[in-house]
Design a protein around this motif. Structure first.
Motif, PDB file in Angstrom:
ATOM      1  N   UNK A  67      18.343  37.632  53.199  1.00 54.27           N
ATOM      2  CA  UNK A  67      18.774  38.801  52.459  1.00 54.27           C
ATOM      3  C   UNK A  67      18.785  38.460  50.966  1.00 54.27           C
ATOM      4  N   UNK A  68      18.149  39.270  50.171  1.00 53.33           N
ATOM      5  CA  UNK A  68      18.057  39.061  48.740  1.00 53.33           C
ATOM      6  C   UNK A  68      19.202  39.770  48.031  1.00 53.33           C
ATOM      7  N   UNK A  69      19.838  39.076  47.113  1.00 50.98           N
ATOM      8  CA  UNK A  69      20.919  39.647  46.319  1.00 50.98           C
ATOM      9  C   UNK A  69      20.295  40.395  45.144  1.00 50.98           C
ATOM     10  N   UNK A  70      20.360  41.708  45.177  1.00 51.24           N
ATOM     11  CA  UNK A  70      19.754  42.545  44.142  1.00 51.24           C
ATOM     12  C   UNK A  70      20.729  42.917  43.023  1.00 51.24           C
ATOM     13  N   UNK A  71      21.975  42.462  43.126  1.00 53.67           N
ATOM     14  CA  UNK A  71      22.973  42.820  42.118  1.00 53.67           C
ATOM     15  C   UNK A  71      22.649  42.185  40.773  1.00 53.67           C
ATOM     16  N   UNK A  72      23.165  42.800  39.720  1.00 54.49           N
ATOM     17  CA  UNK A  72      23.090  42.235  38.379  1.00 54.49           C
ATOM     18  C   UNK A  72      24.404  41.505  38.129  1.00 54.49           C
ATOM     19  N   UNK A  73      24.311  40.399  37.438  1.00 52.28           N
ATOM     20  CA  UNK A  73      25.480  39.596  37.106  1.00 52.28           C
ATOM     21  C   UNK A  73      25.523  39.389  35.606  1.00 52.28           C
ATOM     22  N   UNK A  74      26.678  38.979  35.123  1.00 51.47           N
ATOM     23  CA  UNK A  74      26.795  38.578  33.719  1.00 51.47           C
ATOM     24  C   UNK A  74      27.516  37.236  33.670  1.00 51.47           C
ATOM     25  N   UNK A  75      27.146  36.451  32.685  1.00 47.64           N
ATOM     26  CA  UNK A  75      27.799  35.169  32.469  1.00 47.64           C
ATOM     27  C   UNK A  75      29.091  35.450  31.709  1.00 47.64           C
ATOM     28  N   UNK A  76      30.166  34.834  32.166  1.00 42.83           N
ATOM     29  CA  UNK A  76      31.475  35.037  31.550  1.00 42.83           C
ATOM     30  C   UNK A  76      32.081  33.684  31.194  1.00 42.83           C
ATOM     31  N   UNK A  77      33.008  33.721  30.253  1.00 34.16           N
ATOM     32  CA  UNK A  77      33.697  32.510  29.824  1.00 34.16           C
ATOM     33  C   UNK A  77      35.168  32.844  29.586  1.00 34.16           C
ATOM     34  N   UNK A  78      36.001  31.813  29.617  1.00 34.54           N
ATOM     35  CA  UNK A  78      37.429  32.033  29.368  1.00 34.54           C
ATOM     36  C   UNK A  78      37.873  31.227  28.148  1.00 34.54           C
ATOM     37  N   UNK A  79      39.151  31.257  27.850  1.00 36.61           N
ATOM     38  CA  UNK A  79      39.667  30.583  26.651  1.00 36.61           C
ATOM     39  C   UNK A  79      39.563  29.066  26.732  1.00 36.61           C
ATOM     40  N   UNK A  80      39.344  28.533  27.910  1.00 38.87           N
ATOM     41  CA  UNK A  80      39.178  27.082  28.072  1.00 38.87           C
ATOM     42  C   UNK A  80      37.708  26.671  28.046  1.00 38.87           C
ATOM     43  N   UNK A  81      36.837  27.597  27.621  1.00 38.78           N
ATOM     44  CA  UNK A  81      35.387  27.357  27.557  1.00 38.78           C
ATOM     45  C   UNK A  81      34.795  27.014  28.913  1.00 38.78           C
ATOM     46  N   UNK A  82      35.368  27.567  29.965  1.00 36.99           N
ATOM     47  CA  UNK A  82      34.809  27.422  31.303  1.00 36.99           C
ATOM     48  C   UNK A  82      33.919  28.631  31.554  1.00 36.99           C
ATOM     49  N   UNK A 133      21.572  33.889  36.006  1.00 32.66           N
ATOM     50  CA  UNK A 133      22.894  33.594  35.445  1.00 32.66           C
ATOM     51  C   UNK A 133      23.320  32.164  35.772  1.00 32.66           C
ATOM     52  N   UNK A 134      23.019  31.707  36.983  1.00 33.13           N
ATOM     53  CA  UNK A 134      23.346  30.324  37.345  1.00 33.13           C
ATOM     54  C   UNK A 134      22.598  29.351  36.434  1.00 33.13           C
ATOM     55  N   UNK A 135      21.360  29.651  36.133  1.00 31.96           N
ATOM     56  CA  UNK A 135      20.579  28.803  35.219  1.00 31.96           C
ATOM     57  C   UNK A 135      21.184  28.818  33.820  1.00 31.96           C
ATOM     58  N   UNK A 136      21.622  29.988  33.369  1.00 28.93           N
ATOM     59  CA  UNK A 136      22.255  30.090  32.050  1.00 28.93           C
ATOM     60  C   UNK A 136      23.539  29.269  32.001  1.00 28.93           C
ATOM     61  N   UNK A 137      24.358  29.359  33.045  1.00 31.18           N
ATOM     62  CA  UNK A 137      25.591  28.571  33.099  1.00 31.18           C
ATOM     63  C   UNK A 137      25.260  27.080  33.039  1.00 31.18           C
ATOM     64  N   UNK A 138      24.262  26.653  33.808  1.00 27.78           N
ATOM     65  CA  UNK A 138      23.846  25.245  33.773  1.00 27.78           C
ATOM     66  C   UNK A 138      23.406  24.829  32.376  1.00 27.78           C
ATOM     67  N   UNK A 139      22.760  25.728  31.664  1.00 29.18           N
ATOM     68  CA  UNK A 139      22.249  25.437  30.324  1.00 29.18           C
ATOM     69  C   UNK A 139      23.366  25.296  29.288  1.00 29.18           C
TER      70      UNK A 139
END
Length: 67
Positions: A1-16, A42-48
């Protein structure tokens, strides 16, 4: 099953970083980082951009020599 949803990269005050479905309201304490895409993109962006997994508070204390 392919995940067709759109995601966004998020961050918090601890830079996580995480990713969150783009169609949902962000949880308290998190803000959009500016990148949106597929789950894999998004996972690739987080890794970057999240190169130091230590919370910002810990990094500050270590820099000050408190740890």
């Amino acid at each position: 099953m392919t995940d067709e949803r759109r995601y966004r990269v998020v961050t918090n005050t601890e830079d996580q970083y995480s990713m969150w479905p783009a169609d949902l309201e962000l949880p308290l304490g998190w803000r959009a980082e500016g990148f949106e895409g597929t789950r894999q993109e998004c996972a690739s962006r987080v890794d970057e951009v999240w190169t130091d997994m230590r919370p910002a508070g810990l990094r500050r204390r270590m820099k000050e020599g408190a740890c």
